[in-house]
Design a protein around this motif. Structure first.
Motif, PDB file in Angstrom:
ATOM      1  N   SER A   1       0.832  -1.213   0.000  1.00 11.72           N
ATOM      2  CA  SER A   1       0.000   0.000   0.000  1.00 11.72           C
ATOM      3  C   SER A   1       0.860   1.253   0.000  1.00 11.72           C
ATOM      4  N   GLY A   2       2.175   1.066   0.073  1.00  4.49           N
ATOM      5  CA  GLY A   2       3.068   2.215   0.076  1.00  4.49           C
ATOM      6  C   GLY A   2       3.223   2.852   1.439  1.00  4.49           C
TER       7      GLY A   2
ATOM      8  N   GLN B   1       0.820   0.141   6.663  1.00  3.90           N
ATOM      9  CA  GLN B   1      -0.310  -0.788   6.741  1.00  3.90           C
ATOM     10  C   GLN B   1      -0.044  -2.083   5.967  1.00  3.90           C
ATOM     11  N   LEU B   2       0.513  -1.934   4.789  1.00  4.52           N
ATOM     12  CA  LEU B   2       0.863  -3.083   3.954  1.00  4.52           C
ATOM     13  C   LEU B   2       2.210  -2.757   3.304  1.00  4.52           C
ATOM     14  N   PRO B   3       3.299  -2.910   4.064  1.00  2.00           N
ATOM     15  CA  PRO B   3       4.595  -2.416   3.576  1.00  2.00           C
ATOM     16  C   PRO B   3       5.164  -3.160   2.383  1.00  2.00           C
TER      17      PRO B   3
ATOM     18  N   ASN C   1       5.363   3.451  -7.267  1.00  2.41           N
ATOM     19  CA  ASN C   1       3.983   3.825  -6.932  1.00  2.41           C
ATOM     20  C   ASN C   1       3.164   2.563  -6.678  1.00  2.41           C
ATOM     21  N   PRO C   2       3.501   1.833  -5.598  1.00  2.57           N
ATOM     22  CA  PRO C   2       2.856   0.533  -5.383  1.00  2.57           C
ATOM     23  C   PRO C   2       1.370   0.613  -5.051  1.00  2.57           C
TER      24      PRO C   2
ATOM     25  N   LEU D   1       5.911  -5.725 -15.611  1.00  3.35           N
ATOM     26  CA  LEU D   1       6.449  -6.407 -14.418  1.00  3.35           C
ATOM     27  C   LEU D   1       6.352  -5.430 -13.251  1.00  3.35           C
ATOM     28  N   VAL D   2       5.181  -5.363 -12.640  1.00  5.34           N
ATOM     29  CA  VAL D   2       4.902  -4.285 -11.689  1.00  5.34           C
ATOM     30  C   VAL D   2       4.859  -4.735 -10.230  1.00  5.34           C
ATOM     31  N   MET D   3       4.955  -6.046  -9.967  1.00  2.25           N
ATOM     32  CA  MET D   3       4.985  -6.510  -8.584  1.00  2.25           C
ATOM     33  C   MET D   3       6.440  -6.618  -8.150  1.00  2.25           C
ATOM     34  N   SER D   4       6.967  -5.545  -7.600  1.00  5.97           N
ATOM     35  CA  SER D   4       8.404  -5.469  -7.310  1.00  5.97           C
ATOM     36  C   SER D   4       8.635  -4.985  -5.884  1.00  5.97           C
ATOM     37  N   PRO D   5       9.876  -5.097  -5.404  1.00  7.03           N
ATOM     38  CA  PRO D   5      10.208  -4.521  -4.095  1.00  7.03           C
ATOM     39  C   PRO D   5       9.946  -3.024  -4.045  1.00  7.03           C
TER      40      PRO D   5
END
Length: 554
Positions: free
Chosen positions: A170-171, A174-176, A249-250, A301-305
């Motif tokens: 979540s950035g 809350q959801l790091p 910008n997760p 490929l957007v699910m990244s650290p």
């Protein structure tokens, strides 16, 4: 009588070598027993598959210690991959209880002890991947057997969460996010605590990985949580600075996932997401698409650290002090971008004509933050050698070079320079793999100019030319031997030239002043030592382009 004595002596020797096995090993979770594989007269390897290094993780939660087990765990079968989308992205496979690792321990006449340890992290864009069993048919790419045997090191391969379950964020606190990186850290810590029981040296651990695995290795060197847990690191075709390896910008992605699974996007979003089934979350992951010049596949490929203020406290470029005492070896394949660019511009792979507009459009996407000025500067840089009538091959090679530089080479050179600049006891080594693709030749799909494509290094590092020799020639066997020697020497001593294995050429250290690197190739000799890799293009992406003013609106 003499021949009989010789036969008796050989028989006794064979009998004694068969006993070179660890047998039952005690770990913090309980006892484990693997499989002993004979490799020859005086060599064998113990293989342990599917040892849990952490408990089944909660959805979007950090890993926790495994509670342990009673009796002896039969570590003879691979565990499931971490839950992820299938290749067609229409279903899921794998499981949630996936935080397991595999271990290969080589032995000679006697059981090994105090061996260097190499811990492998697989690639897959942080979206997919696994090291648990065959990738297809019976072809297990990530078997550590050849590296362990030829380099006399212990090899460990690790399962870690990918996609939404590994990197949704979540950035904020809350959801790091970064759950996949926490998994890797938990595995490294487990190896450090337990590997002595397997004959390994906990004070001589080397991480290595490719693509997202290489970037993972890079992140682990930069995180303050790993201090003292490992000594060296190898990043193949991936570092933390790669544009696909960090999400700036997760929350945008997480809100899109939330909408797909029927969750709100307000302050109740995170609680709702954690209540959704893991499979549903995985299927809600953004699609990996084919790509086009104006929408490159790598951008999906957007699910990244993420920079979470914790595991990754701040921007990776400011964290290299944490790696100052870690020996670091990193590099790329000379056409790492071919796999991706030939999807963005299909005519490259189909042997059809490419247009100048295709090249401009690809550059426009990569320089879009700087508008027309950025595009013009980039186009001038990359076409300066074209002349008035560039050939099709020349234009296609340029397009592949652009992709290679942007996605892999320039970020890797940044990481190598940053490491060398702050290194204390840590040494730095740089390489460029240039072996021509095996997919060129009569009746094969690639152009004659295609070099080492993305992931081409894997088959050589893991010794496939030795395990499946009919698919390779003598040159590829030589190259595989070279890479295993360099990698395992580095793991043993921190110097790829020094160890138990001979190497074909001396690989000089990289320093900030001379910036030397080794071009790795089956034909290499001392002339393959280079200096200042593609320095003109590195300078363009790291200095020239960022210094241009950003347009107010573009």
């Amino acid at each position: 009588m003499e021949p009989l004595r010789i036969l008796l002596a050989v028989g006794l020797l064979l009998g004694s070598t068969s006993a070179a096995t660890l047998g039952v090993v005690q770990t913090e979770g309980g006892s484990v027993k693997g499989t002993n594989v004979r490799l020859g007269l005086l060599r064998s390897v113990d293989v342990f598959r599917g040892i849990p290094y952490a408990a089944k993780p909660g959805t979007l939660e950090k890993p926790t210690l495994h509670p342990g087990w009673t009796g002896t765990l039969k570590a003879t079968k691979f565990a499931k991959r971490c839950l992820q989308k299938s290749m067609l992205q229409t279903s899921t496979f794998g499981g949630e209880d996936c935080l397991h690792l595999n271990i290969w321990v080589p032995h000679g006449l006697y059981v090994s002890y105090n061996l260097p340890v190499m811990v492998w992290f697989y690639g897959g864009g942080f979206m997919v991947g696994g090291s648990m069993g065959p990738n297809y048919l019976n072809n297990y790419l990530y078997s550590g057997q050849e590296i362990a045997d030829r380099g006399d090191v212990i090899v460990v391969s690790v399962g870690y969460r990918v996609g939404t379950l590994g990197f949704l964020s979540s950035g904020d606190s809350q959801l790091p996010g970064n759950y996949g990186l926490w998994d890797q850290h938990a595995a490294i810590a487990w190896v450090h605590r337990n590997i002595r029981s397997f004959g390994g040296d906990p004070d001589n651990i080397t991480l290595f990985g490719e693509s997202a695995g290489g970037a993972s290795v890079s992140y682990q060197t930069l995180s303050p949580y790993n201090k003292g847990l490992f000594k060296r690191a190898i990043s193949q075709s991936g570092v933390a600075m790669c544009p696909w390896a960090i999400s700036r910008n997760p929350r945008k992605i997480t809100e899109e996932v939330a909408v797909k699974v029927g969750c709100p996007t307000d302050d109740k979003m995170v609680a709702c997401l954690k209540s959704v089934s893991a499979k549903k979350l995985v299927m809600a992951s953004p699609l990996i698409t084919q790509g086009s010049p104006d929408k490159p596949a790598v951008n999906t490929l957007v699910m990244s650290p993420v920079v979470d203020g914790d595991f990754i406290p701040e921007d990776p470029v400011r964290l290299f002090h944490n790696a100052a005492d870690i020996d670091y070896l990193a590099g790329v394949n000379n056409m790492d971008g071919h796999l991706f660019t030939s999807k963005d511009i299909p005519s490259i792979g189909k042997k059809e004509d490419i247009s100048v507009d295709d090249v401009r459009m690809l550059l426009r996407t990569y320089t879009k933050g700087k508008g027309q000025a950025g595009l013009d500067a980039a186009f001038a840089e990359y076409t300066s050698q074209w002349g008035p009538n560039p050939s099709q091959d020349q234009m296609k090679i340029t397009a592949v070079d652009i992709g290679t530089d942007y996605m892999f080479l320039v970020p890797t050179q940044m990481a190598i320079n940053l490491h060398a600049a702050v290194a204390k006891s840590g040494r730095t080594y740089s390489y460029l793999l240039s072996e021509p693709s095996l997919l060129i030749g009569p009746g094969r799909p690639f152009h004659s100019w295609v070099g080492a494509d993305h992931a081409d290094d894997l088959q050589y590092v893991f010794g496939k030319p030795f395990t499946t020799p009919k698919a390779y020639g003598d040159a590829q066997k030589d190259l595989s031997g070279f890479l295993i020697s360099f990698w395992t020497n580095f793991a043993r001593t921190g110097d790829p030239n020094v160890g138990k294995s001979k190497v074909p050429v001396t690989w000089p250290r990289f320093t900030s002043t001379d910036q030397k690197y080794l071009e790795i190739n089956s034909k290499m000799d001392r002339t393959y030592v280079g200096q200042k890799m593609r320095t003109r293009f590195v300078h363009f992406w790291t200095d020239t382009l960022p210094s241009l003013p950003s347009p107010a609106k573009y």
